[in-house]
Write a protein that holds these residues in place. Sequence first.
Motif: not given
Length: 203
Positions: A113-117, A119-127, A129-130
Amino acid sequence: MSTPENIHTEFHRMLGRDAKEAQLKQRGHVFWFYGLSGSGKSTLANALERKLAEQGFITKILDGDNIRSGLNSDLGFSDADRQENIRRIAEVTRLFLDAGIVVFTSFITPKRELRAAAREIVGVDDITPVYVEASFETCAERDVKGLYAKAAAGGVKNFTGKDSSFEAPVAGDPDWTITTDKQTEEESLNQLLEKVLPLIKNS
């Protein structure tokens, strides 16, 4: 949380991200490294930054320990504090992204849920996760910061992997996985370079 009525943003008047990327001759992107303490997140982020700097890319590393020594020095490691830690750093990350910079973050980010949060702030197309994967046992053997020894002695509260759970990605997640306890640092770095370069080269 709603925006107070006396706040009037100025984003629409500022020079846009496209102009910044054209100036830098690259595409901004966020690579969010996460995993257990000692898995190799910071090591890989630093090595990758140096490789990209040799090729002329403008980058920024945001490291968990550095951020907690300044911007987030008021936060602990409770679930609520971890959530606020990630919210703040995701907002800072987005500012660098808007400037056309390639950003590497290094945060444990233990919950999906933290990683999803983020992604939502940054923008899914611009982040991207590694997940820097290494077993708890491997990280405990490395114990580069001495945290595992302290945790074993009861000197660290809410220690991820011991007192606080870590959620690995599951099938269907967009995350990349770099397994550092099964390959060398050079192999991990080369694997990353092959994936990173196509996303940041300005075509």
